[in-house]
Design a protein around this motif. Sequence first.
Motif, PDB file in Angstrom:
ATOM      1  N   ILE A  22      10.469  -1.423  -1.031  1.00 22.50           N
ATOM      2  CA  ILE A  22      10.275  -0.922   0.334  1.00 22.50           C
ATOM      3  C   ILE A  22       8.845  -0.427   0.524  1.00 22.50           C
ATOM      4  N   GLY A  23       8.298   0.276  -0.466  1.00 21.16           N
ATOM      5  CA  GLY A  23       6.926   0.756  -0.372  1.00 21.16           C
ATOM      6  C   GLY A  23       5.923  -0.376  -0.301  1.00 21.16           C
ATOM      7  N   ILE A  24       6.118  -1.411  -1.127  1.00 18.29           N
ATOM      8  CA  ILE A  24       5.212  -2.559  -1.097  1.00 18.29           C
ATOM      9  C   ILE A  24       5.303  -3.286   0.237  1.00 18.29           C
ATOM     10  N   GLU A  25       6.523  -3.473   0.732  1.00 25.31           N
ATOM     11  CA  GLU A  25       6.688  -4.128   2.029  1.00 25.31           C
ATOM     12  C   GLU A  25       6.041  -3.321   3.147  1.00 25.31           C
ATOM     13  N   LEU A  26       6.189  -2.013   3.097  1.00 28.14           N
ATOM     14  CA  LEU A  26       5.571  -1.160   4.111  1.00 28.14           C
ATOM     15  C   LEU A  26       4.054  -1.267   4.063  1.00 28.14           C
ATOM     16  N   LEU A  27       3.477  -1.324   2.869  1.00 29.76           N
ATOM     17  CA  LEU A  27       2.033  -1.488   2.752  1.00 29.76           C
ATOM     18  C   LEU A  27       1.570  -2.826   3.342  1.00 29.76           C
ATOM     19  N   VAL A  28       2.326  -3.877   3.074  1.00 31.72           N
ATOM     20  CA  VAL A  28       1.960  -5.196   3.612  1.00 31.72           C
ATOM     21  C   VAL A  28       2.044  -5.187   5.136  1.00 31.72           C
ATOM     22  N   ILE A  29       3.113  -4.616   5.666  1.00 26.84           N
ATOM     23  CA  ILE A  29       3.280  -4.554   7.125  1.00 26.84           C
ATOM     24  C   ILE A  29       2.162  -3.744   7.773  1.00 26.84           C
ATOM     25  N   LEU A  30       1.840  -2.590   7.181  1.00 23.49           N
ATOM     26  CA  LEU A  30       0.773  -1.754   7.746  1.00 23.49           C
ATOM     27  C   LEU A  30      -0.582  -2.441   7.648  1.00 23.49           C
ATOM     28  N   ALA A  31      -0.824  -3.184   6.573  1.00 30.69           N
ATOM     29  CA  ALA A  31      -2.085  -3.907   6.443  1.00 30.69           C
ATOM     30  C   ALA A  31      -2.203  -4.993   7.505  1.00 30.69           C
ATOM     31  N   ILE A  32      -1.124  -5.723   7.759  1.00 32.39           N
ATOM     32  CA  ILE A  32      -1.147  -6.779   8.777  1.00 32.39           C
ATOM     33  C   ILE A  32      -1.321  -6.190  10.173  1.00 32.39           C
ATOM     34  N   VAL A  35       0.899   6.163   2.416  1.00 29.83           N
ATOM     35  CA  VAL A  35       1.902   5.435   1.633  1.00 29.83           C
ATOM     36  C   VAL A  35       1.312   4.995   0.298  1.00 29.83           C
ATOM     37  N   LEU A  36       0.079   4.510   0.318  1.00 32.25           N
ATOM     38  CA  LEU A  36      -0.574   4.096  -0.918  1.00 32.25           C
ATOM     39  C   LEU A  36      -0.745   5.279  -1.873  1.00 32.25           C
ATOM     40  N   GLY A  37      -1.106   6.424  -1.342  1.00 37.07           N
ATOM     41  CA  GLY A  37      -1.244   7.623  -2.177  1.00 37.07           C
ATOM     42  C   GLY A  37       0.067   8.033  -2.817  1.00 37.07           C
ATOM     43  N   PHE A  38       1.149   7.999  -2.043  1.00 39.81           N
ATOM     44  CA  PHE A  38       2.457   8.328  -2.605  1.00 39.81           C
ATOM     45  C   PHE A  38       2.864   7.333  -3.683  1.00 39.81           C
ATOM     46  N   MET A  39       2.581   6.059  -3.449  1.00 39.83           N
ATOM     47  CA  MET A  39       2.944   5.052  -4.447  1.00 39.83           C
ATOM     48  C   MET A  39       2.116   5.202  -5.717  1.00 39.83           C
ATOM     49  N   LEU A  40       0.845   5.541  -5.599  1.00 40.82           N
ATOM     50  CA  LEU A  40       0.021   5.764  -6.785  1.00 40.82           C
ATOM     51  C   LEU A  40       0.458   7.013  -7.549  1.00 40.82           C
ATOM     52  N   ALA A  41       0.820   8.060  -6.829  1.00 37.08           N
ATOM     53  CA  ALA A  41       1.331   9.263  -7.490  1.00 37.08           C
ATOM     54  C   ALA A  41       2.654   8.974  -8.187  1.00 37.08           C
ATOM     55  N   HIS A  42       3.493   8.188  -7.558  1.00 30.50           N
ATOM     56  CA  HIS A  42       4.771   7.805  -8.156  1.00 30.50           C
ATOM     57  C   HIS A  42       4.537   6.962  -9.411  1.00 30.50           C
ATOM     58  N   PHE A  43       3.569   6.049  -9.364  1.00 34.85           N
ATOM     59  CA  PHE A  43       3.237   5.252 -10.536  1.00 34.85           C
ATOM     60  C   PHE A  43       2.739   6.140 -11.674  1.00 34.85           C
ATOM     61  N   ALA A  44       1.928   7.130 -11.337  1.00 40.82           N
ATOM     62  CA  ALA A  44       1.408   8.031 -12.365  1.00 40.82           C
ATOM     63  C   ALA A  44       2.536   8.819 -13.027  1.00 40.82           C
TER      64      ALA A  44
END
Length: 81
Positions: free
Chosen positions: A11-21, A42-51
């Motif tokens: 869902i996070g990746i899809e949201l990033l793609v949609i927001l980029a488009i 969203v990108l910040g939350f995903m990077l924090a989650h990855f960390a």
Amino acid sequence: MASIDSYLHLIGIELLVILAIVGYLIEADLPKRVVSRLFLTVLGFMLAHFATHALPNKIAGFIYSSKHEYHSIKSAGPHRT
């Protein structure tokens, strides 16, 4: 069946793609700024989650290193990771 964490990643990746488009297609200044800030949030939350996935022991060690009561506890058993 996949875990809920996998679904949240998708869902996070899809949201990033949609927001980029959408950000690419918008011409007006104010909506473009809003979409850009949403994308970065969203990108910040995903990077924090990855960390937190990649470095859980390092993060816990950093958090608990400043607590004196955790320094005084010595484990007699083997070190577990």
